[in-house]
Design a protein around this motif. Structure first.
Motif, PDB file in Angstrom:
ATOM      1  N   GLU A  45      20.312 138.650  42.345  1.00 24.19           N
ATOM      2  CA  GLU A  45      21.451 138.353  41.730  1.00 24.19           C
ATOM      3  C   GLU A  45      21.270 137.594  40.404  1.00 24.19           C
ATOM      4  OE1 GLU A  45      25.622 136.511  43.403  1.00 24.19           O
ATOM      5  OE2 GLU A  45      24.410 134.830  43.169  1.00 24.19           O
ATOM      6  N   LEU A  46      22.041 138.539  39.398  1.00 21.78           N
ATOM      7  CA  LEU A  46      21.550 137.840  37.781  1.00 21.78           C
ATOM      8  C   LEU A  46      22.938 137.142  37.502  1.00 21.78           C
ATOM      9  CD1 LEU A  46      20.349 137.860  35.077  1.00 21.78           C
ATOM     10  CD2 LEU A  46      21.431 139.858  34.741  1.00 21.78           C
ATOM     11  N   GLY A  47      22.981 135.870  37.007  1.00 15.13           N
ATOM     12  CA  GLY A  47      24.034 135.465  36.443  1.00 15.13           C
ATOM     13  C   GLY A  47      23.905 134.893  34.903  1.00 15.13           C
ATOM     14  N   ILE A  48      25.079 135.056  34.142  1.00 12.46           N
ATOM     15  CA  ILE A  48      24.892 134.468  32.707  1.00 12.46           C
ATOM     16  C   ILE A  48      26.416 133.974  32.377  1.00 12.46           C
ATOM     17  CG2 ILE A  48      25.021 135.310  30.406  1.00 12.46           C
ATOM     18  CD1 ILE A  48      23.285 137.871  31.423  1.00 12.46           C
ATOM     19  N   ARG A  49      26.208 132.391  32.214  1.00 10.47           N
ATOM     20  CA  ARG A  49      27.389 131.925  31.769  1.00 10.47           C
ATOM     21  C   ARG A  49      28.285 132.358  30.663  1.00 10.47           C
ATOM     22  NH1 ARG A  49      25.534 127.247  31.469  1.00 10.47           N
ATOM     23  NH2 ARG A  49      25.537 126.841  29.198  1.00 10.47           N
ATOM     24  N   LYS A  50      27.739 132.810  29.696  1.00 12.23           N
ATOM     25  CA  LYS A  50      28.195 133.323  28.343  1.00 12.23           C
ATOM     26  C   LYS A  50      27.294 134.271  27.795  1.00 12.23           C
ATOM     27  CE  LYS A  50      30.277 132.176  23.904  1.00 12.23           C
ATOM     28  NZ  LYS A  50      30.492 131.068  22.994  1.00 12.23           N
ATOM     29  N   LEU A  51      27.717 135.445  27.403  1.00  9.78           N
ATOM     30  CA  LEU A  51      27.044 136.473  26.807  1.00  9.78           C
ATOM     31  C   LEU A  51      27.894 137.086  25.481  1.00  9.78           C
ATOM     32  CD1 LEU A  51      25.549 139.777  27.951  1.00  9.78           C
ATOM     33  CD2 LEU A  51      26.873 139.996  26.106  1.00  9.78           C
ATOM     34  N   GLU A  52      27.194 136.844  24.413  1.00  8.32           N
ATOM     35  CA  GLU A  52      27.989 137.090  23.166  1.00  8.32           C
ATOM     36  C   GLU A  52      27.254 138.414  22.446  1.00  8.32           C
ATOM     37  OE1 GLU A  52      30.122 135.027  19.531  1.00  8.32           O
ATOM     38  OE2 GLU A  52      28.952 133.848  20.852  1.00  8.32           O
ATOM     39  N   ALA A  53      27.655 139.277  21.914  1.00  9.85           N
ATOM     40  CA  ALA A  53      26.942 140.244  20.982  1.00  9.85           C
ATOM     41  C   ALA A  53      27.771 140.804  19.893  1.00  9.85           C
ATOM     42  CB  ALA A  53      26.593 141.322  21.955  1.00  9.85           C
ATOM     43  N   LYS A  54      27.249 141.126  18.913  1.00  9.44           N
ATOM     44  CA  LYS A  54      27.771 141.711  17.594  1.00  9.44           C
ATOM     45  C   LYS A  54      27.182 143.125  17.300  1.00  9.44           C
ATOM     46  CE  LYS A  54      29.284 137.163  15.683  1.00  9.44           C
ATOM     47  NZ  LYS A  54      29.007 136.240  14.727  1.00  9.44           N
ATOM     48  N   ALA A  55      28.017 143.853  16.602  1.00 11.67           N
ATOM     49  CA  ALA A  55      27.347 145.214  15.822  1.00 11.67           C
ATOM     50  C   ALA A  55      26.740 146.119  16.990  1.00 11.67           C
ATOM     51  CB  ALA A  55      26.561 144.850  14.652  1.00 11.67           C
ATOM     52  N   LEU A  56      27.188 146.313  18.011  1.00 12.45           N
ATOM     53  CA  LEU A  56      26.819 147.246  19.091  1.00 12.45           C
ATOM     54  C   LEU A  56      27.127 148.503  19.037  1.00 12.45           C
ATOM     55  CD1 LEU A  56      26.971 145.189  22.365  1.00 12.45           C
ATOM     56  CD2 LEU A  56      25.280 145.100  20.732  1.00 12.45           C
ATOM     57  N   ARG A  57      26.288 149.537  19.337  1.00 15.03           N
ATOM     58  CA  ARG A  57      26.726 151.056  19.208  1.00 15.03           C
ATOM     59  C   ARG A  57      26.030 151.613  20.296  1.00 15.03           C
ATOM     60  NH1 ARG A  57      24.737 156.024  17.405  1.00 15.03           N
ATOM     61  NH2 ARG A  57      26.400 157.343  16.473  1.00 15.03           N
ATOM     62  N   LEU A  58      26.908 152.357  21.017  1.00 13.72           N
ATOM     63  CA  LEU A  58      26.377 153.001  22.452  1.00 13.72           C
ATOM     64  C   LEU A  58      26.766 154.394  22.199  1.00 13.72           C
ATOM     65  CD1 LEU A  58      27.811 149.852  23.598  1.00 13.72           C
ATOM     66  CD2 LEU A  58      25.846 150.365  25.135  1.00 13.72           C
ATOM     67  N   ALA A  59      25.911 155.345  22.595  1.00 12.43           N
ATOM     68  CA  ALA A  59      26.297 156.780  22.620  1.00 12.43           C
ATOM     69  C   ALA A  59      25.784 157.428  23.744  1.00 12.43           C
ATOM     70  CB  ALA A  59      25.485 157.459  21.481  1.00 12.43           C
ATOM     71  N   SER A  60      26.503 158.328  24.304  1.00 11.36           N
ATOM     72  CA  SER A  60      26.252 159.242  25.428  1.00 11.36           C
ATOM     73  C   SER A  60      26.764 160.469  24.909  1.00 11.36           C
ATOM     74  CB  SER A  60      27.343 158.754  26.700  1.00 11.36           C
ATOM     75  OG  SER A  60      26.979 159.588  27.730  1.00 11.36           O
ATOM     76  N   GLY A  61      25.631 161.288  24.723  1.00  7.91           N
ATOM     77  CA  GLY A  61      25.930 162.746  24.135  1.00  7.91           C
ATOM     78  C   GLY A  61      26.664 162.603  22.813  1.00  7.91           C
ATOM     79  N   PRO A  62      27.854 163.295  22.739  1.00  3.91           N
ATOM     80  CA  PRO A  62      28.633 163.419  21.563  1.00  3.91           C
ATOM     81  C   PRO A  62      29.568 162.102  21.244  1.00  3.91           C
ATOM     82  CG  PRO A  62      29.419 164.998  23.177  1.00  3.91           C
ATOM     83  CD  PRO A  62      28.241 164.396  23.528  1.00  3.91           C
ATOM     84  N   LEU A  63      29.818 161.363  22.326  1.00  2.57           N
ATOM     85  CA  LEU A  63      30.527 160.347  22.488  1.00  2.57           C
ATOM     86  C   LEU A  63      29.943 158.941  21.937  1.00  2.57           C
ATOM     87  CD1 LEU A  63      32.405 160.701  25.936  1.00  2.57           C
ATOM     88  CD2 LEU A  63      33.197 161.283  23.739  1.00  2.57           C
ATOM     89  N   VAL A  64      30.710 158.315  21.022  1.00  3.70           N
ATOM     90  CA  VAL A  64      29.970 157.188  20.400  1.00  3.70           C
ATOM     91  C   VAL A  64      30.884 155.985  20.660  1.00  3.70           C
ATOM     92  CG1 VAL A  64      29.213 155.980  18.403  1.00  3.70           C
ATOM     93  CG2 VAL A  64      28.865 158.245  18.948  1.00  3.70           C
ATOM     94  N   LEU A  65      30.467 154.616  21.307  1.00  7.60           N
ATOM     95  CA  LEU A  65      31.303 153.566  21.237  1.00  7.60           C
ATOM     96  C   LEU A  65      30.895 152.587  20.444  1.00  7.60           C
ATOM     97  CD1 LEU A  65      33.356 151.783  22.792  1.00  7.60           C
ATOM     98  CD2 LEU A  65      31.573 151.172  24.368  1.00  7.60           C
ATOM     99  N   GLU A  66      31.248 152.047  19.502  1.00 13.72           N
ATOM    100  CA  GLU A  66      31.054 150.760  18.691  1.00 13.72           C
ATOM    101  C   GLU A  66      31.974 149.442  19.052  1.00 13.72           C
ATOM    102  OE1 GLU A  66      31.567 152.134  14.469  1.00 13.72           O
ATOM    103  OE2 GLU A  66      30.542 154.151  14.934  1.00 13.72           O
ATOM    104  N   ILE A  67      31.026 148.408  19.020  1.00 15.01           N
ATOM    105  CA  ILE A  67      32.043 147.017  19.400  1.00 15.01           C
ATOM    106  C   ILE A  67      31.540 146.289  18.230  1.00 15.01           C
ATOM    107  CG2 ILE A  67      32.143 145.412  21.145  1.00 15.01           C
ATOM    108  CD1 ILE A  67      31.126 147.435  23.381  1.00 15.01           C
ATOM    109  N   GLY A  68      32.327 145.588  17.826  1.00 14.97           N
ATOM    110  CA  GLY A  68      32.226 144.605  16.430  1.00 14.97           C
ATOM    111  C   GLY A  68      31.687 143.331  17.009  1.00 14.97           C
ATOM    112  N   HIS A  69      32.575 142.894  18.007  1.00 17.67           N
ATOM    113  CA  HIS A  69      32.057 141.437  18.426  1.00 17.67           C
ATOM    114  C   HIS A  69      32.471 141.540  20.140  1.00 17.67           C
ATOM    115  CE1 HIS A  69      32.660 136.776  18.617  1.00 17.67           C
ATOM    116  NE2 HIS A  69      31.761 137.301  18.795  1.00 17.67           N
ATOM    117  N   VAL A  70      31.897 140.945  21.018  1.00 18.48           N
ATOM    118  CA  VAL A  70      32.126 140.722  22.338  1.00 18.48           C
ATOM    119  C   VAL A  70      31.721 139.560  22.928  1.00 18.48           C
ATOM    120  CG1 VAL A  70      29.927 142.237  23.036  1.00 18.48           C
ATOM    121  CG2 VAL A  70      32.138 141.984  24.743  1.00 18.48           C
ATOM    122  N   VAL A  71      32.578 138.937  23.644  1.00 17.49           N
ATOM    123  CA  VAL A  71      32.065 137.881  24.270  1.00 17.49           C
ATOM    124  C   VAL A  71      32.562 137.543  25.954  1.00 17.49           C
ATOM    125  CG1 VAL A  71      32.235 135.088  24.786  1.00 17.49           C
ATOM    126  CG2 VAL A  71      32.454 136.308  22.281  1.00 17.49           C
TER     127      VAL A  71
END
Length: 390
Positions: A45-71
């Motif tokens: 079991e993995l636990g994280i009280r708070k995860l924050e990330a910026k400027a993410l780019r995720l790709a699956s083949g031709p599909l692209v997901l961009e996330i400016g900020h996530v908490v």
């Protein structure tokens, strides 16, 4: 502490390639309150009280997901070791907040939805989706509850209609119903009228009747067909009415079974020259389509109002919702099940035609997700019960 984004974990969960949407600053990720430990049956079991990330780019083949900020708050996951490899079987969180979200790429539809689109576009030879008999849809596949008491107005401007004159079309929607007696088609000379007969949706113009959409069979649910005057009069006394939810669901079931004839050639030509605008306030209710379902809520506060816009419908269409609000949302794709207690966001969806395949751009701002739960499921795994259809 600040660490590089866990690329291997993201790839493991969704099979995505991870990069940065900001080539200058790069992506950034920070974790607070990290814990892990063994659980029963060999799970970790993995636990994280708070995860924050910026400027993410995720790709699956031709599909692209961009996330400016996530908490993400109170993130918890289970990792199992199978055949010497770690597998993330489930992950959940108390809440997630996102901004600057953009998903784009070619519009890749599952077979059932593609069959529906092919029929609506009038492509000959459209076959029923696999596993569905002609004229039938899988139980519970379509539910358009938000149309039940929707209100709004759709407006169209047709340039050089019939190569003779321009036309302005206005279609009011009141309490989930279109009354074609109230719809108008204004142009130079005597105006035209819209209506619905047992053959389909039509326009009566000075030069005769033209069908925009043809039905494969009648009657359909949710339709009051036109009525003629007394004593076999050729004049139409009632243009007909549509109850949007029942009519749209019946139309989708027909199309899914490969039965509906779809848009006529004349209608497709008109759409190339038709600018569209409108506003529709959805009602609270269950929306369900293959792979996705959710309950809209918040009509009393003006939530889930849609704005439509297109310079030419044949080239593309955009939808905007200043305040999307849904509960009990479920999505399934490629063995992944995502469930959320509530989702609120500002949404804009653009569909762009041209080229061999339609493309889409989905943009989200001010996103708040309560109770997200992500699971990977294998064929044959039991599926927890979902909310019943309203």
């Amino acid at each position: 502490m600040t660490v590089p984004p866990a690329a291997s974990l993201v790839d493991l969960v969704l099979g995505l390639a991870l990069g940065s949407s900001d080539e200058t600053a790069g992506n950034r990720c920070s974790l607070e309150g990290v814990s892990w430990g063994p659980r029963h049956e060999g799970a970790i079991e993995l636990g994280i009280r708070k995860l924050e990330a910026k400027a993410l780019r995720l790709a699956s083949g031709p599909l692209v997901l961009e996330i400016g900020h996530v908490v993400v708050h109170k993130l918890a996951g289970q990792v199992r070791i199978e055949a010497g490899m770690p597998h993330l079987s489930a992950v959940e969180a108390a809440e997630a907040e996102l901004s600057g979200v953009k998903l784009h790429g070619p519009l890749i539809l599952p077979p059932q939805l593609k069959a529906v689109l092919d029929v609506f576009q009038g492509r000959s030879g459209a076959a029923p989706a696999a596993g569905i008999a002609a004229g039938e849809a899988a139980p519970g596949t379509w539910c358009l509850g938000p149309l039940a008491s929707a209100d709004g107005t759709i407006r169209g401007e047709i340039t050089d209609a019939h190569l003779l004159f321009d036309a302005e079309v206005t279609v009011p929607i009141r309490h989930g119903r279109i009354d074609f007696n109230d719809a108008t088609v204004e142009h130079v000379g005597p105006d035209s009228r819209m209506g619905v007969s047992r053959l389909g949706l039509y326009v009566d113009a000075p030069n005769g009747r033209s069908y925009l959409y043809q039905f494969a069979s009648a009657p359909l649910m949710g339709v009051e067909f036109e009525r003629r005057g007394a004593l076999l009069s050729p004049w139409v006394s009632e243009r007909g009415k549509l109850q949007l939810q029942a009519f749209a669901e019946a139309l989708l079931r027909q199309a899914g079974g490969g039965q509906s004839q779809g848009l006529t050639q004349q209608a497709r030509l008109l759409l190339e020259r038709t600018a569209l605008s409108g506003e529709v306030q959805l009602s609270d209710g269950l929306f369900a389509m293959p792979g996705v379902q959710a309950h809209t809520e918040g009509r009393a506060d003006g939530r889930n109002a849609i704005r439509l816009h297109s310079e030419a419908v044949g080239s593309g269409l955009s939808f905007e919702m200043a305040s999307l609000s849904v509960r009990d949302a479920v999505a399934r794709w490629a063995g992944v099940h995502l469930r959320c207690d509530r989702i609120a966001a500002r949404l804009k969806l653009q569909l762009v035609a041209g080229g061999p395949q339609m493309r889409f751009v989905l943009e989200l701002q001010n996103v708040k997700v309560v109770g997200p739960r992500l699971e990977r499921r294998q064929a044959g795994d039991p599926v927890p019960p979902e909310g019943r259809r309203a």
